[in-house]
Design an enzyme around this catalytic site. Structure first.
Site, PDB file in Angstrom:
ATOM      1  CB  SER A 147     -15.290 -12.812  -1.200  1.00 20.16           C
ATOM      2  OG  SER A 147     -16.530 -12.256  -0.833  1.00 20.16           O
ATOM      3  CE1 TYR A 162     -13.098  -8.525   0.822  1.00 21.26           C
ATOM      4  CE2 TYR A 162     -15.211  -8.788  -0.407  1.00 21.26           C
ATOM      5  CZ  TYR A 162     -14.349  -9.274   0.489  1.00 21.26           C
ATOM      6  OH  TYR A 162     -14.261 -10.390   1.068  1.00 21.26           O
TER       7      TYR A 162
END
Length: 257
Positions: A147, A162
Site C-alpha cells: 500500500s 495497517y
C-alpha cells in the site's frame, strides 16, 4: 508481432480473489491467457469469480477456499493447485484487512490481527508457493500488494497497524527478492493508493475525500477500475525479468509529495 505480456499456459494464484481489486487483477491476467486460481475464504464468491473468468476469458479457472493465516490450509491449497495444474508461475498476494481507529485506542487483538493477515498471510503463501512450486521450477513471479501506506503515514484515516503491516510487506518483499533471486524468482510489490471499488465508492465520493484528493494527490483524483491491472500484468510477465525487489506505487503521485 511479439506480445510482451503473453501469459498463456502460466498458472496464477490470486489471494483475496472474492471481490474488488483481487478480482480485477485476476481478470487482467486471464485476459493475457493465464490460468487463474481464485483463492479466498468465501467459497460461493470465489466459485462465482472462477466461473465468470472461465466463461469470459476461455481460460481454466479454479476456486480454492483458504484462510491465508492458517499454515496447514495454505500448504493444502498449494498442494491442490500443484495436483491440478503441476505448476504455479505467478502469485498475487492481495488478501488483506484494515483496522481504522486512533492508535491509542487500538487493541492488541486488532494490532496482531492485522499483522497476522496482511504480513503473516503474505509470507505464508509466498513460502509455500516458493518451496513447493517455484524453487523446484527455477522460475516465479511473486507480487505482494502492499500500500502507499506501507511507504508513508497519513492523517486522514488513522490506521497504525495497517501502516505497520504494509510496511512489513514492503521490506519482506525486498528480503525475499534478495534471497530467492538465485532461483529466478522475482519478488515485487505494488503499493496502491485509494481505488474505487464497490466498498470504497461512497467514502471516496464524499466531500471530505474529494477535497483530500485535490490537496494530496498530484493527479487530483482516486484510482479507477483497471488502473492497477497493467502494473500487475507487467510484474507477472516475462517482460519484467530484470525487475525484482521493487515497490511500485500506483497512487496518482500521492507518495511523490
Amino acid at each position: 508481432m511479439k506480445n510482451y505480456f503473453d501469459l498463456t499456459g502460466q498458472v496464477a494464484i490470486v489471494t483475496g480473489c472474492s471481490t474488488g481489486l483481487g478480482v480485477q487483477m485476476a481478470k487482467a491476467l486471464a485476459n493475457q491467457g493465464a490460468t487463474i486460481v481464485a483463492l479466498a475464504r468465501r467459497k460461493e464468491k470465489i466459485e462465482e469469480v472462477a466461473k465468470e473468468i472461465a466463461d469470459t476469458y476461455k481460460v481454466p479457472a479454479l476456486a480454492v477456499q483458504c484462510d491465508i493465516t492458517d499454515t496447514d490450509k495454505v500448504n493444502a491449497a498449494v498442494d491442490e493447485v500443484m495436483a491440478k495444474f503441476g505448476r504455479i508461475d505467478i502469485v498475487i498476494n492481495n488478501a488483506g484487512t484494515g483496522a481504522v481507529a486512533p492508535a491509542e485506542d487500538i487493541t492488541d487483538e486488532q494490532f496482531y490481527g492485522e499483522l497476522n493477515v496482511d504480513l503473516g498471510g503474505t509470507f505464508k503463501v509466498a513460502r509455500a508457493v516458493a518451496k513447493k512450486a517455484m524453487i523446484p521450477a527455477k522460475y516465479g513471479r511473486i507480487i505482494n500488494i502492499a500500500s502507499m501506506y506501507g511507504l508513508v503515514g497519513n492523517k486522514v484515516a488513522p490506521a497504525s497497524p495497517y501502516h505497520a503491516a504494509k510496511g512489513g510487506v514492503v521490506n519482506l518483499t525486498r528480503g525475499l527478492a534478495a534471497e530467492w533471486g538465485k532461483y529466478n524468482i522475482n519478488v515485487n510489490a505494488i503499493c496502491p493508493g485509494y481505488f474505487y471499488t464497490p466498498l470504497t465508492k461512497e467514502t471516496l465520493d464524499s466531500e471530505f475525500f474529494q477535497q483530500n484528493a485535490q490537496t494530496m494527490i498530484p493527479l487530483s483524483r482516486y484510482g479507477n477500475e483497471g488502473e492497477l491491472d497493467t502494473a500487475a500484468i507487467f510484474l507477472a510477465s516475462p517482460a519484467s525479468s530484470y525487475v525484482t525487489g521493487v515497490m511500485l506505487p500506483v497512487d496518482g503521485g500521492y507518495t511523490s509529495m
